[in-house]
Motif scaffolding. Structure first.
Motif, PDB file in Angstrom:
ATOM      1  N   GLU A 143      39.283  -8.323  -9.280  1.00 46.84           N
ATOM      2  CA  GLU A 143      40.198  -8.118  -8.542  1.00 46.84           C
ATOM      3  C   GLU A 143      39.471  -6.948  -8.294  1.00 46.84           C
ATOM      4  O   GLU A 143      40.721  -6.617  -7.060  1.00 46.84           O
ATOM      5  CB  GLU A 143      41.539  -7.856  -9.102  1.00 46.84           C
ATOM      6  N   GLU A 144      39.179  -5.683  -8.243  1.00 47.53           N
ATOM      7  CA  GLU A 144      38.249  -4.641  -7.247  1.00 47.53           C
ATOM      8  C   GLU A 144      37.682  -4.925  -6.487  1.00 47.53           C
ATOM      9  O   GLU A 144      37.552  -4.679  -5.439  1.00 47.53           O
ATOM     10  CB  GLU A 144      38.175  -3.963  -8.333  1.00 47.53           C
ATOM     11  N   LYS A 145      37.202  -5.351  -6.865  1.00 47.72           N
ATOM     12  CA  LYS A 145      36.045  -6.183  -5.426  1.00 47.72           C
ATOM     13  C   LYS A 145      36.894  -6.821  -4.404  1.00 47.72           C
ATOM     14  O   LYS A 145      36.331  -6.602  -3.468  1.00 47.72           O
ATOM     15  CB  LYS A 145      35.302  -7.369  -5.914  1.00 47.72           C
ATOM     16  N   ARG A 166      33.945   1.367  -7.153  1.00 45.22           N
ATOM     17  CA  ARG A 166      34.295   1.922  -8.412  1.00 45.22           C
ATOM     18  C   ARG A 166      32.702   2.041  -9.200  1.00 45.22           C
ATOM     19  O   ARG A 166      32.336   1.410  -9.410  1.00 45.22           O
ATOM     20  CB  ARG A 166      35.685   1.412  -9.484  1.00 45.22           C
ATOM     21  N   LEU A 167      32.392   2.814  -9.573  1.00 49.19           N
ATOM     22  CA  LEU A 167      31.724   3.358  -9.896  1.00 49.19           C
ATOM     23  C   LEU A 167      31.411   3.906 -11.202  1.00 49.19           C
ATOM     24  O   LEU A 167      30.321   3.267 -12.516  1.00 49.19           O
ATOM     25  CB  LEU A 167      30.158   4.581  -9.301  1.00 49.19           C
ATOM     26  N   GLY A 168      32.333   3.600 -11.987  1.00 45.24           N
ATOM     27  CA  GLY A 168      32.878   3.994 -13.213  1.00 45.24           C
ATOM     28  C   GLY A 168      34.121   4.376 -13.530  1.00 45.24           C
ATOM     29  O   GLY A 168      35.404   4.195 -12.851  1.00 45.24           O
ATOM     30  N   LEU A 169      35.038   3.897 -14.852  1.00 43.88           N
ATOM     31  CA  LEU A 169      36.068   4.679 -14.636  1.00 43.88           C
ATOM     32  C   LEU A 169      36.375   4.402 -16.800  1.00 43.88           C
ATOM     33  O   LEU A 169      35.495   4.426 -17.138  1.00 43.88           O
ATOM     34  CB  LEU A 169      36.734   2.460 -14.913  1.00 43.88           C
TER      35      LEU A 169
END
Length: 109
Positions: free
Chosen positions: A31-33, A39-42
C-alpha cells in the motif's frame, strides 16, 4: 550488515536495542508503494519517552529495514552498509522519541 551496524552503535544504545526486534524485509508494504511512499525503514512501538518498559505479555517494539528500497537509493555497492547504518540510527531515534524534523536537523534522514 545489520549486525555490523548494530555493533557500531554506542554502548548506551545496547540496552535500548535489547528490547527491540530488528527485522529485515524484502520490500516495504504494497500500500505504501502504491501511494508512492519510499520507506527505507520503520519503527513500530512506543517511544522510550512514553513508557518505562514493555508490559508483560506484549510484543516487543520492532525496527524493520526494507532491503529493496535501501538498495534502490544506493548508487554503488559500497554505499549500502553506510545506508543500512543510517536507516538503523534513524529508526533508533524514533524509538528514543525523536521526530522526523529533529532527525533531519541532526542529519539522520
Amino acid at each position: 550488515m545489520v549486525v555490523d551496524a548494530m555493533d557500531s552503535l554506542p554502548d548506551w544504545v545496547i540496552p535500548i536495542l535489547a528490547e527491540i526486534a530488528v527485522l529485515v524485509e524484502e520490500d516495504q508494504p504494497p500500500e505504501e508503494k502504491r501511494a508512492g511512499v519510499l520507506r527505507l525503514g520503520l519503527y513500530r512501538g512506543v517511544p522510550r519517552t512514553s513508557h518505562y518498559g514493555r508490559r508483560p505479555g506484549t510484543l516487543p517494539d520492532t525496527i524493520t529495514l526494507y532491503r529493496i528500497p535501501i538498495l534502490a537509493v544506493c548508487e554503488l555497492p559500497e554505499d549500502v552498509a553506510p545506508r543500512v547504518r543510517k536507516v538503523l540510527v534513524h529508526e533508533v531515534g524514533h524509538a528514543l522519541g525523536i521526530g522526523e524534523d529533529e532527525l533531519r536537523a541532526l542529519g539522520w534522514h
